[in-house]
Design a protein around this motif. Structure first.
Motif, PDB file in Angstrom:
ATOM      1  N   TYR A  33       9.197  -0.167   1.688  1.00 15.62           N
ATOM      2  CA  TYR A  33       9.914  -1.122   0.842  1.00 15.62           C
ATOM      3  C   TYR A  33       9.078  -1.534  -0.373  1.00 15.62           C
ATOM      4  O   TYR A  33       9.202  -2.649  -0.883  1.00 15.62           O
ATOM      5  CB  TYR A  33      10.326  -2.350   1.660  1.00 15.62           C
ATOM      6  CG  TYR A  33      11.104  -1.965   2.896  1.00 15.62           C
ATOM      7  CD1 TYR A  33      12.409  -1.482   2.792  1.00 15.62           C
ATOM      8  CD2 TYR A  33      10.526  -2.029   4.151  1.00 15.62           C
ATOM      9  CE1 TYR A  33      13.115  -1.090   3.921  1.00 15.62           C
ATOM     10  CE2 TYR A  33      11.229  -1.642   5.290  1.00 15.62           C
ATOM     11  CZ  TYR A  33      12.516  -1.178   5.169  1.00 15.62           C
ATOM     12  OH  TYR A  33      13.207  -0.786   6.280  1.00 15.62           O
ATOM     13  N   ALA A  34       8.250  -0.629  -0.855  1.00 18.94           N
ATOM     14  CA  ALA A  34       7.357  -0.902  -1.982  1.00 18.94           C
ATOM     15  C   ALA A  34       8.108  -1.237  -3.265  1.00 18.94           C
ATOM     16  O   ALA A  34       7.553  -1.853  -4.168  1.00 18.94           O
ATOM     17  CB  ALA A  34       6.434   0.287  -2.216  1.00 18.94           C
ATOM     18  N   CYS A  39       6.985  -7.391  -4.381  1.00 15.72           N
ATOM     19  CA  CYS A  39       5.725  -6.664  -4.204  1.00 15.72           C
ATOM     20  C   CYS A  39       4.938  -6.559  -5.504  1.00 15.72           C
ATOM     21  O   CYS A  39       3.707  -6.649  -5.498  1.00 15.72           O
ATOM     22  CB  CYS A  39       5.977  -5.280  -3.613  1.00 15.72           C
ATOM     23  SG  CYS A  39       6.385  -5.327  -1.851  1.00 15.72           S
ATOM     24  N   ALA A  40       5.617  -6.381  -6.600  1.00 14.78           N
ATOM     25  CA  ALA A  40       4.912  -6.328  -7.893  1.00 14.78           C
ATOM     26  C   ALA A  40       4.207  -7.655  -8.148  1.00 14.78           C
ATOM     27  O   ALA A  40       3.046  -7.677  -8.580  1.00 14.78           O
ATOM     28  CB  ALA A  40       5.890  -6.005  -9.016  1.00 14.78           C
ATOM     29  N   GLN A  62       2.723   2.902  -5.708  1.00 18.27           N
ATOM     30  CA  GLN A  62       3.387   1.652  -6.078  1.00 18.27           C
ATOM     31  C   GLN A  62       3.126   0.572  -5.033  1.00 18.27           C
ATOM     32  O   GLN A  62       3.069   0.854  -3.835  1.00 18.27           O
ATOM     33  CB  GLN A  62       4.893   1.894  -6.199  1.00 18.27           C
ATOM     34  CG  GLN A  62       5.674   0.673  -6.626  1.00 18.27           C
ATOM     35  CD  GLN A  62       7.141   1.010  -6.852  1.00 18.27           C
ATOM     36  OE1 GLN A  62       7.563   2.140  -6.760  1.00 18.27           O
ATOM     37  NE2 GLN A  62       7.917   0.006  -7.170  1.00 18.27           N
ATOM     38  N   ALA A  63       2.975  -0.662  -5.494  1.00 18.82           N
ATOM     39  CA  ALA A  63       2.823  -1.854  -4.650  1.00 18.82           C
ATOM     40  C   ALA A  63       1.584  -1.779  -3.765  1.00 18.82           C
ATOM     41  O   ALA A  63       1.589  -2.202  -2.619  1.00 18.82           O
ATOM     42  CB  ALA A  63       4.078  -2.103  -3.835  1.00 18.82           C
ATOM     43  N   ARG A  77      -1.158  -2.920   1.012  1.00 18.80           N
ATOM     44  CA  ARG A  77       0.141  -2.280   0.760  1.00 18.80           C
ATOM     45  C   ARG A  77       1.214  -3.328   0.960  1.00 18.80           C
ATOM     46  O   ARG A  77       1.266  -3.983   2.006  1.00 18.80           O
ATOM     47  CB  ARG A  77       0.396  -1.119   1.724  1.00 18.80           C
ATOM     48  CG  ARG A  77      -0.584   0.001   1.612  1.00 18.80           C
ATOM     49  CD  ARG A  77      -0.318   1.195   2.515  1.00 18.80           C
ATOM     50  NE  ARG A  77       0.400   0.903   3.733  1.00 18.80           N
ATOM     51  CZ  ARG A  77       1.388   1.656   4.211  1.00 18.80           C
ATOM     52  NH1 ARG A  77       1.788   2.739   3.592  1.00 18.80           N
ATOM     53  NH2 ARG A  77       1.984   1.336   5.338  1.00 18.80           N
ATOM     54  N   CYS A  78       2.074  -3.481   0.000  1.00 22.10           N
ATOM     55  CA  CYS A  78       3.194  -4.411   0.113  1.00 22.10           C
ATOM     56  C   CYS A  78       4.461  -3.605   0.380  1.00 22.10           C
ATOM     57  O   CYS A  78       4.626  -2.508  -0.155  1.00 22.10           O
ATOM     58  CB  CYS A  78       3.355  -5.222  -1.174  1.00 22.10           C
ATOM     59  SG  CYS A  78       4.660  -6.475  -1.069  1.00 22.10           S
TER      60      CYS A  78
END
Length: 157
Positions: A33-34, A39-40, A62-63, A77-78
């Motif tokens: 779910y990045a 997450c950003a 990403q994220a 990691r998000c």
């Protein structure tokens, strides 16, 4: 006095890009779910350093973000899968003058995984054994303000 040479802006930009391309990058797999916009905000709010020797390094997903040496980096990691009820160790970590974040903590062959509990999107912090054996993981509290941008739905009991 000799005149200073004039360096075209394009040459300066190219040199900076070349230097950036040489900087080590930590390979990371993006979480499922990045792409969640929260997450950003989480990644942008993380600190530049988690302490001595744990300065931010680049990642390729990403994220995510990382700190330390690229081969033994602490990685955030998000957008990981949120945890359901668990019997694993769940700790509430309070940031000085800041929020309290619940983390489920799992140790596996010296490596540590901290995953937020009751927050969405969920955030995971991977701490390699090489880092954990040489320092305390108390730097987790420094992530509180960034992780607090996620929505708290439950908490540790």
């Amino acid at each position: 006095m000799l005149p200073r040479p004039v360096v075209p802006a394009a040459a300066t930009t190219g040199a900076l890009l070349l230097l950036a391309a040489c900087a080590p990058t930590v390979p990371v797999t993006a979480a499922p779910y990045a792409t969640d916009p929260v997450c950003a905000a989480v990644v942008l709010a993380t600190p530049d350093s988690l302490g001595d020797g744990l300065d931010r390094v680049a990642t390729d997903a990403q994220a995510t973000t990382a700190w330390g040496e690229p081969r033994d980096a602490v990685v955030l990691r998000c957008g990981v899968e949120p945890l359901g009820p668990t019997t694993e160790r769940c700790e509430s970590v309070t940031t000085p003058n800041g929020p309290t974040i619940d983390w489920v903590i799992v140790e596996d062959d010296g490596d540590w995984t901290f995953t937020t509990y009751g927050r969405e999107p969920a955030v995971q912090l991977l701490v390699p054994g090489a880092v954990a054996e040489s320092r305390s993981t108390s730097f987790v509290d420094a992530l509180g303000p960034a992780v607090a941008r996620t929505e708290q739905l439950r908490q540790c009991l």
